[in-house]
Motif scaffolding. Structure first.
Motif, mmCIF file in Angstrom:
data_model
loop_
_atom_site.group_PDB
_atom_site.id
_atom_site.type_symbol
_atom_site.label_atom_id
_atom_site.label_comp_id
_atom_site.label_asym_id
_atom_site.label_seq_id
_atom_site.Cartn_x
_atom_site.Cartn_y
_atom_site.Cartn_z
ATOM 1 N N UNK A 1 -20.127 -14.102 -9.855
ATOM 2 C CA UNK A 1 -18.942 -13.676 -9.119
ATOM 3 C C UNK A 1 -19.770 -15.070 -7.428
ATOM 4 N N UNK B 1 -18.005 -17.870 -8.788
ATOM 5 C CA UNK B 1 -16.927 -18.483 -8.409
ATOM 6 C C UNK B 1 -16.376 -17.977 -6.933
ATOM 7 N N UNK C 1 -17.872 -16.913 -4.451
ATOM 8 C CA UNK C 1 -17.700 -15.833 -3.091
ATOM 9 C C UNK C 1 -19.131 -15.412 -2.120
ATOM 10 N N UNK C 2 -19.314 -15.464 -1.388
ATOM 11 C CA UNK C 2 -19.784 -15.279 -0.829
ATOM 12 C C UNK C 2 -20.480 -13.834 -0.914
ATOM 13 N N UNK D 1 -19.402 -10.780 -0.008
ATOM 14 C CA UNK D 1 -17.650 -10.456 -1.065
ATOM 15 C C UNK D 1 -18.450 -10.049 -2.245
ATOM 16 N N UNK D 2 -18.886 -10.643 -2.387
ATOM 17 C CA UNK D 2 -19.750 -10.450 -3.748
ATOM 18 C C UNK D 2 -20.359 -8.754 -3.846
ATOM 19 N N UNK E 1 -17.066 -6.743 -3.453
ATOM 20 C CA UNK E 1 -16.050 -6.621 -4.348
ATOM 21 C C UNK E 1 -16.150 -6.327 -5.573
ATOM 22 N N UNK E 2 -17.702 -5.953 -5.938
ATOM 23 C CA UNK E 2 -18.514 -5.948 -7.145
ATOM 24 C C UNK E 2 -19.617 -5.181 -7.949
ATOM 25 N N UNK F 1 -18.340 -1.288 -5.677
ATOM 26 C CA UNK F 1 -17.478 -0.171 -6.644
ATOM 27 C C UNK F 1 -18.038 -0.535 -7.592
ATOM 28 N N UNK F 2 -19.205 -0.640 -8.208
ATOM 29 C CA UNK F 2 -19.677 -0.307 -9.643
ATOM 30 C C UNK F 2 -21.092 0.466 -8.838
ATOM 31 N N UNK G 1 -10.709 2.934 -11.665
ATOM 32 C CA UNK G 1 -10.409 1.387 -11.845
ATOM 33 C C UNK G 1 -9.772 0.992 -10.412
ATOM 34 N N UNK G 2 -11.097 -0.009 -9.355
ATOM 35 C CA UNK G 2 -9.900 0.212 -8.559
ATOM 36 C C UNK G 2 -8.878 -0.721 -8.413
ATOM 37 N N UNK H 1 -8.796 -6.202 -3.979
ATOM 38 C CA UNK H 1 -9.791 -6.551 -3.639
ATOM 39 C C UNK H 1 -9.720 -7.615 -2.615
ATOM 40 N N UNK H 2 -8.771 -8.311 -2.001
ATOM 41 C CA UNK H 2 -9.570 -9.594 -1.412
ATOM 42 C C UNK H 2 -9.156 -9.415 0.105
ATOM 43 N N UNK I 1 -12.133 -13.350 4.406
ATOM 44 C CA UNK I 1 -12.696 -14.598 3.981
ATOM 45 C C UNK I 1 -13.850 -15.134 5.111
#
Lengths: 380, 413, 559
Positions: C193, C196, C198-199, C202-203, C206-207, C210-211, C286-287, C291-292, C296
């Motif tokens: 992430x 990709x 994402x600071x 944000x990681x 968004x990642x 949720x997990x 699943x979300x 997510x964005x 930002x």
């Protein structure tokens, strides 16, 4: 003699949802080194585990040396299993190697004698007192094999034993593996996802897909005479052209017209029957296509080119693989053909060059047009 | 579209030097492959390029801008990881659009582009699936699409061992597909492809051979194949290598120019076994130099007939034949040419010696591979006498390499 | 290297060199499937008797006595519905305390858990142990320490102090579960992430978040029910406030069994509902949210190093002030002279301390032994048998003792085994063993099951193909591999047994355990002796915790 016979083996998982192995009949003869190939999920690992007794078949019987062993537990079948991830116990090399003899209660002298020989074969005798922690995959694999042959088993089953090695190392180690197995007179079955490895060291190859056994033969026969397009493509890759039968000479000689204004071919295909106007697939190996510059002098060539079929083509792209050169060429009707030539190939064709290609009709195979061509050519 | 430069980059992790003084320029729109065995430092190099690691020493420049201390999210690299690292809780489309969502507020447009990229990797219509519902090959294409989306016409596409988990046959097709996408004119990408497979490395415009944290050689596929700098590189890019040690007995200039633009020299050597072999090489040798000849097994051709020209051919008996699909592997035993071995007409030649003691002359095992095509194969049987020969420009010549090193590297058994 | 050599290795052995030892013969006999079935039946019966039966019993008990409960609670001749009013207040106190404590824990615990899993720094192991320590210390000792600490700032026993002490002892449960959840997230996903664009923040949003969400919920609910059930520490810090477990204990003391069972049932019911919620949430969802949709730019600037480090340091300081220092403040309050005076005074406190210590260890010892005997086979059933839904059911039942407040559970066990039920045990040490067995059983089974899952089944298969019968395989391959898990489970169960107050209070007779003794002494204002006893158990627990860390399976399961 350790001969393995599978009689109508079927294995169903998840209450009938997944048919992993579907009615497989197979005989593996004593002393053969057999490879089991197929795309992932084709049931090859399940079949191996059924033979070794780690799982029970839903239907069918397993015979070893003519004895029905279907209901015997793995420890009484005389089969040693070499696992993909080696499954080396966290014990010393020596304890690992002699494990089988220990748990079966053999006398100490006997264990020492056998254990030393087994380690000697794989060249690990000097390291017998080490713990195999942090060992490279090649050494772990050797130990796995030593442990297997030390158990006294005459049948060796291997699940991707070279899969976790670097390609270069695995290519070197495969010959060593074959030597060990052949010298020890073992019957061996190996699963691999590396077709090249299977062809290089296997005596026979079995191809599976979706739980079915598709074809079983020597590498030579299997490569030259695949019974289905899938087998042909799976083992070494194959070029296909779509065509239809326009004329039948004798019973076996077919005149085939390639679609979209492609060339006309006359092919002898005694192995299969096609009817007039039937849609068929014309298939041939990348290395069986010959490349010539325009105006090549066939008369004064060293090789004998009689009977070759020629057509014009354009080089679309070319690349090296280290072992061979590959060319992608386009023929008149826009179909693309992949061609492989050795590195030592004479002509330095460039992209966009007009050339002619040649093909001997005896190298061409005809197949019935499959129900789903894309699936048939899909290697997954 | 980026030109990347690494200047004297070293990387130390847990007190172990993983990369040592790497100097490398990746040209704009180049497809560069980095190849090496396990533990060569390939993954660390990927980490340095993408910004996940900071080099211990040295600089990394993107288009002349020093990005050494930029965090990964300011580098705009697209990385395709070995295990794909797809986000399990996001749909395929959200995975692919992740990077663009980060700095573009027009999300409808982002999704439209995402759909287009999906089409590019032939996954149209799968956008709403979850990664774990997709097959291995599909997951791989999703990972590629996600990396491409992250680039945004700038930055570097990094492929970290992308095909490791796949079948050999499938690899071949995907390799071509990936290269085609990476090189496509619309995308204009600069790509770094890391692999441990030599066939895969050959796809590159240039190849970097990495071993134990050092660059062994950088060059085009042809240079790497035909003019390897050392035994390691030569061996890494071959399936099986035959070697001969001998002395140069003749040197002649040829009116031709080699890969590196230097004039070619034709050297003839007399091997330890008594064969006369010759090679065309750009290196300079003088009569009397001790050299090692390396010939890859698939460069040989074989005939039943004896050739007139004896210098680049060897006669021997077939010991083993193994069919390997497109290739036929032959192991040949060639008896030492003993008359010539003891230098001319000395009274007590080695051959006599052998005859007296009724010994078989020693034999050299040569492994060759020939294509199984109708034209090349002449039905070779075990025990038959055959002649093998090779085109002289494919021989690799090094000043003599000590036997232990040869055996250790080539794993001669 | 001749073929001859190889053949001789493989020659089939002569009969006379094959000598089976007695052990191997016994193992061969006992490896027959029939013995396995017998063992499984025994273990499942034990499991159901000890965990499920008391709870079912309490339901039937309430139904049987519904008339009496009604009249006692709502229509008492003298008190009207006073008892119900008391219960309502107590329940409200319990829930508000648990809610606040867990909330604060999550806020402080999140950065700490991230720090302990994703960062490497000097002293990480020490910090990790310190965070876990309050879990091993008997809560009454902990409660007493917290009481003494906050007295400096004039915080008197009451609701605030109860919340403080609950924050302290539930904190490890939150951090531990969060750590496990974070560890399960592949760091590569976060790295991916980051590449990709994402600071860090944000990681995380968004990642990572949720997990780990479900792990967080599981931990929160566990801490919540643990807080709900706590008695010892609450008694020490509560002053005039009553929480639900305290009411259960006092009702039991007044022998108002129907009322006590009614309140227990309410507690059990709520806990079970929470447990079911966790199990449902455990199914990954699943979300579908976009997510964005958070700015930002803000996240970008907050992702800078000073901020992320600052956040962790801030959480660390809060943790030290609110959790660590209060928990161990008591060590500084030891006054040798006073202790001497109190302990060896006329009422012979020293003798009491000694006997209760012996009692506690005796109980812990028997509990652990029985737990292990049944726990190992049960862990195997849980992880290895493919019984489909049955496994999930057993797994859920196993979690029940973890989620039910121990006072309520103690009461259920008392009703089932005690004079009012089967009458197999009378209040006293035997019965304490029964109760402790019930709520420590999961503590033994969980780590063993976790290690069994990490055992490479391939090793066992390899052993089977090499000719070992299943018991030999267990002895030579499986047991050495799960040994650490077994020891870890034993220590965890022992410390839990050592620290329990509520359940013990309900089922004990004349013999006291050490946490009960501490509560008693605090209540009779013998502060110095209480402090001495507390420090003693804190040190003992500390040693046990260190042992636990030594043997902890690499991959733990949440407790």
């Amino acid at each position: 003699m350790p001969e393995i016979r599978l009689d109508h083996i079927t294995k169903i998982f998840d209450n009938g949802k997944v048919i992993a192995v579907n009615n497989v009949n197979l005989i593996i003869r004593d002393g053969d080194f057999v490879f089991l190939l197929g795309p992932s999920g084709c049931g090859k690992t399940t079949l191996l585990r059924t033979i070794s007794g780690l799982i029970q078949p839903t239907q069918g019987r397993v015979f070893i040396n003519g004895l029905d062993v279907t209901d015997s537990p793995p420890q009484s079948r005389g089969i040693a299993f070499v696992f993909q991830n080696f499954n080396i116990f966290p014990l010393t090399v020596w304890e690992n190697c002699t494990y089988a003899l220990n748990v079966q209660g053999y006398s100490r002298d006997y264990i020492i004698e056998k254990g030393e020989r087994a380690l000697e074969i794989v060249g690990l005798l000097e390291r017998a007192d080490e713990y195999p922690i942090g060992w490279g995959n090649g050494d772990l694999q050797r130990l796995g094999i030593a442990r297997a042959i030390c158990s006294g088993a005459r049948i060796l089953i291997m699940d991707e034993p070279l899969g976790s090695l670097d390609p270069k190392i695995s290519a070197e180690f495969r010959w060593e593996l074959r030597n060990i197995i052949k010298d020890a007179h073992l019957t061996a079955i190996q699963v691999t996802h590396n077709q090249e490895e299977a062809m290089a060291i296997g005596d026979r190859i079995i191809i599976m897909r979706d739980g079915h056994l598709l074809q079983e033969d020597t590498p030579d026969e299997l490569y030259k005479y695949p019974t289905s397009l899938f087998v042909g493509n799976f083992l070494g890759g194959i070029n296909i052209l779509e065509g239809y039968v326009i004329h039948i000479d004798h019973p076996d000689v077919y005149h085939v017209k390639i679609r979209l204004g492609g060339p006309k071919l006359i092919i002898n295909a005694p192995y299969s029957r096609f009817s007039l106007d039937e849609n068929i697939i014309v298939a041939f190996r990348p290395e069986d296509v010959y490349l010539f510059p325009l105006g090549y002098d066939f008369e004064n060539s060293q090789a004998d080119w009689t009977g070759i079929f020629l057509t014009d083509a354009i080089i679309k792209s070319k690349f090296h693989t280290g072992k061979e050169r590959r060319f992608i060429i386009e023929i008149d009707n826009g179909d693309e053909i992949e061609i492989s030539k050795p590195e030592t190939f004479k002509y330095r064709f460039c992209e966009g060059d007009n050339i002619q290609i040649g093909l001997f009709m005896d190298d061409v195979r005809l197949f019935k047009y499959p129900k789903n061509l894309q699936k048939e050519m899909d290697l997954q | 579209m980026v030109r990347v430069e690494l200047r004297h980059v070293s990387f130390i992790q847990n007190k172990v030097e993983i990369l040592h003084d790497i100097n490398l320029i990746i040209e704009d729109q180049e497809y560069l492959t980095i190849v090496g065995p396990t533990g060569a430092g390939k993954t660390s190099l990927v980490g340095l390029l993408s910004g996940l690691y900071q080099p211990t020493k040295g600089q990394i420049l993107f288009d002349g801008v020093d990005v050494t201390h930029f965090p990964p999210y300011e580098r705009h690299c697209g990385v395709m990881f070995e295990s794909y690292a797809l986000f399990p809780h996001l749909t395929v489309l959200d995975n692919i659009c992740y990077a663009r969502h980060m700095h573009e507020s027009n999300h409808t447009e982002t999704y439209a582009i995402g759909e287009a990229v999906l089409e590019l990797v032939r996954l149209e219509g799968r956008g709403s699936a979850l990664p774990h519902e997709c097959s291995g090959g599909m997951q791989q294409r999703i990972a590629l699409a996600r990396a491409i989306m992250a680039l945004e016409q700038k930055g570097l596409l990094i492929l970290d061992e992308p095909f490791k988990a796949l079948d050999a046959g499938l690899r071949m097709n995907l390799r071509r597909e990936v290269r085609k996408i990476a090189k496509s004119k619309e995308l204009q990408m600069t790509t770094v492809h890391v692999t441990n497979d030599m066939q895969e490395a050959m796809m590159g415009d240039r190849i970097v051979v990495l071993d134990q944290g050092r660059i062994r050689q950088i060059g085009t596929p042809q240079e790497i194949l035909y003019e390897p700098v050392d035994l390691f590189v030569a061996n890494f890019f071959s399936t099986e290598m035959n070697y001969f040690n001998g002395k140069v007995v003749e040197v002649r200039m040829v009116e031709k120019i080699g890969f590196k633009g230097k004039p070619l020299q034709r050297v003839v050597i007399q091997t330890k076994e008594g064969f006369f072999l010759f090679a065309k090489t750009e290196k300079n040798f003088e009569i009397g130099d001790k050299v090692t000849f390396l010939i890859r097994s698939q460069y040989f051709q074989a005939r039943h007939k004896r050739r007139q020209d004896k210098t680049n051919s060897i006669v021997g008996k077939v010991n083993r034949v193994k069919f390997m699909g497109a290739w036929l592997r032959i192991e040949m035993l060639a008896p030492y040419q003993l008359e010539t071995f003891v230098n001319g007409n000395k009274t007590h030649s080695m051959k006599n010696h052998c005859v007296e003691l009724s010994l078989e002359p020693p034999k050299k095992l040569i492994k060759i591979e020939i294509p199984t095509t109708r034209v090349a194969v002449h039905n070779f049987q075990v025990g038959e006498t055959i002649t093998i020969y090779y085109p002289s420009q494919y021989v690799i010549v090094f000043p003599q390499i000590p036997q232990p090193e040869l055996e250790a590297t080539l794993r001669v058994n | 290297m001749t073929p001859k050599l190889y053949t001789s290795v493989l020659e089939l052995p002569d009969k006379n060199i094959k000598r089976r030892s007695i052990l191997l013969n016994i193992e061969k006999e006992l490896s027959k499937p029939i013995y396995r079935i017998i063992l499984e039946i025994i273990v499942i019966t034990f499991f159901i008797l000890i965990i499920a039966a008391p709870i079912i019993n309490i339901i039937s008990n309430v139904i049987d006595n519904i008339r009496e409960i009604r009249s006692r609670l709502f229509f008492d001749e003298l008190l009207g519905n006073l008892q119900w009013q008391i219960m309502k207040t107590a329940l409200w106190n319990s829930f508000s305390t648990a809610f606040l404590a867990v909330g604060v824990d999550i806020l402080i615990g999140f950065p700490i858990a991230v720090l302990l899993t994703r960062n490497n720094f000097r002293g990480k192991k020490i910090l990790d142990t310190l965070v876990d320590l309050p879990m091993a210390v008997p809560t009454s000792a902990l409660g007493f320490s917290v009481l003494l600490f906050w007295r400096i700032f004039n915080v008197n026993p009451g609701k605030i102090l109860v919340i403080f002490v609950h924050i302290a002892f539930t904190f490890p449960y939150i951090v531990r579960n969060l750590k496990l959840a974070i560890e399960k997230v592949d760091p590569l996903l976060e790295k991916a992430a980051m590449t990709l664009s994402a600071p860090k923040i944000t990681v995380f949003r968004t990642i990572s978040f949720p997990l780990i969400k479900e792990g967080l919920i599981a931990g929160a609910i566990l801490a919540f029910t643990r807080s709900l059930g706590e008695t010892g520490a609450t008694m020490i810090c509560s002053g005039l406030i009553e929480t639900a477990p305290i009411v259960v204990v006092s009702l039991r003391k007044q022998l108002q069994l129907p009322s006590a069972s009614f309140l227990s049932l309410i507690l059990i019911g709520i806990s079970l509902v929470l447990l079911i919620i966790v199990k449902l949430l455990a199914r990954r969802n699943v979300s579908t949210k976009k997510f964005w949709q958070i700015h930002y730019d803000i996240e970008y600037s907050f992702s800078r190093k000073p901020f992320t480090i600052g956040l962790k340091v801030f959480a660390g300081i809060l943790m030290i002030i609110f959790i660590l220092i209060p928990s161990f403040y008591i060590i500084s309050k030891i006054d040798i002279n006073e202790i001497h005076l109190e302990l060896f005074a006329a009422d012979n406190k020293w003798a009491h301390l000694w006997t209760s210590l012996v009692n506690s260890f005796q109980i812990g010892f028997f509990v652990v032994i029985i737990d292990v005997i049944f726990g190992i086979p049960f862990a195997f059933i849980l992880t290895r048998e493919k019984w489909g839904k049955m496994n999930a059911v057993l797994d859920t039942i196993l979690d029940i003792p973890l989620t039910i407040p121990s006072a309520a559970l103690g009461f259920a066990v008392f009703l089932f085994w005690g004079p009012a039920g089967l009458d197999l045990a009378s209040p006293g040490i035997e019965m304490i063993i029964f109760v402790h067995m019930t709520f420590t059983f999961p503590y033994v089974v969980r780590p063993i099951a976790a290690t069994i899952r990490t055992v490479n089944i391939g090793h066992e298969e390899a052993s089977a193909t090499l000719g070992a019968v299943s018991l030999t395989t267990f002895r030579k391959i499986t047991f050495p591999a799960i040994k650490n898990g077994v020891i870890a489970g034993m220590i965890a169960a022992f410390t839990r047994s050592l620290g329990e107050t509520g359940a013990t209070l309900i089922v004990m007779g004349a013999d006291r355990t050490i946490p009960v003794l501490i509560v008693d002494w605090v209540e009779e204002n013998s502060f110095s002796s209480a402090a001495f006893a507390s420090v003693l158990v804190i040190i003992l627990s500390g040693i046990l915790l260190l042992l636990l860390r030594l043997f902890s399976p690499t991959k733990e399961e949440g407790l």
